[in-house]
Design an enzyme around this catalytic site. Structure first.
Site, short mmCIF file in Angstrom:
data_model
loop_
_atom_site.label_atom_id
_atom_site.label_comp_id
_atom_site.label_asym_id
_atom_site.label_seq_id
_atom_site.Cartn_x
_atom_site.Cartn_y
_atom_site.Cartn_z
N ASP A 13 0.82 -1.38 0.26
CA ASP A 13 0.11 0.14 -0.10
C ASP A 13 0.94 1.08 -0.29
O ASP A 13 2.36 1.31 0.29
CB ASP A 13 -0.70 -0.28 0.98
N HIS A 64 -6.19 2.63 -3.93
CA HIS A 64 -6.56 3.19 -2.87
C HIS A 64 -6.70 4.01 -2.21
O HIS A 64 -6.16 4.74 -1.33
CB HIS A 64 -4.60 2.45 -2.46
N HIS A 68 -5.27 9.66 0.16
CA HIS A 68 -5.81 8.63 1.90
C HIS A 68 -6.48 9.04 3.05
O HIS A 68 -6.09 9.35 3.76
CB HIS A 68 -4.10 7.97 2.16
N HIS A 156 3.45 -2.29 2.56
CA HIS A 156 3.86 -0.75 2.57
C HIS A 156 4.74 -0.62 1.45
O HIS A 156 6.22 -0.87 2.36
CB HIS A 156 3.32 0.19 3.62
#
Ligand SMILES: [Zn+2]
Length: 183
Positions: A13, A64, A68, A156
């Site tokens: 991510d 995603h 964010h 990540h």
């Protein structure tokens, strides 16, 4: 679903990141392993070469969101600015149709989730195994559990808000993991 070896699905991510994503791609290539990269829209165009590399090397790309943010509200503005925009960017710039969405922090308004599923034909993909690779220093191995189904591992390749990220630890855990599967 794109389950990898031993029912383990690796997911990354918050990238792409110009330093760390290529190193992760190198390792995945070396061990012939595919992953899903849940990219942030705000990082896509400045790292277009890495997006192309992910596609060329057979990885999946997931949405995603653009920035964010916490997706706690169901509004048209949020749906389009944070989610649809990334979908369109990938389609228009790379000819790639995204199929998976992972909301930031795994949190999304119920109705917004339904819009993702019905209007974008997305599957919402969370995780069941957190590598804790954002905590430094932590374990040296991925905490793979014995699930009956697949392990969906959260890692990540970037940081959600800072362009600076140190992902040495992620690389170390990933390499140990891939080595152990091949030994
Ligand atoms: Zn994230």
């Amino acid at each position: 679903m794109v389950t990898g070896k031993n029912n383990i699905l690796l997911t990354f991510d918050d990238g792409p990141h110009p330093i760390w994503t290529p190193k992760i791609l190198d390792l995945l290539k070396e061990y012939n392993t595919k992953a899903i990269f849940f990219v942030l829209g705000k990082r896509v165009l400045s790292n277009a070469h890495l997006i192309r590399r992910m596609i060329d090397e057979g990885h999946f790309i997931g949405n995603h969101s653009m920035n964010h943010w916490l997706l706690l509200f169901n509004t048209n503005k949020i749906f389009h600015a944070e989610i649809v925009s990334v979908h369109k960017m990938m389609l228009e710039q790379f000819g790639y149709t995204i199929r998976y969405f992972r909301p930031p922090w795994g949190i999304i308004h119920k109705k917004l989730k339904i819009r993702c599923e019905t209007e974008l034909d997305y599957e919402i993909l969370l995780w069941n195994t957190d590598s804790l690779d954002y905590i430094w220093p932590f374990g040296r191995r991925l905490p793979v559990k014995k699930y009956n189904n697949e392990n969906i591992i959260l890692m990540h390749d970037g940081h959600a808000f800072s362009p600076v990220a140190n992902k040495k630890h992620t690389l170390l855990m990933l390499e140990n993991h891939l080595k152990s599967l091949h030994s």
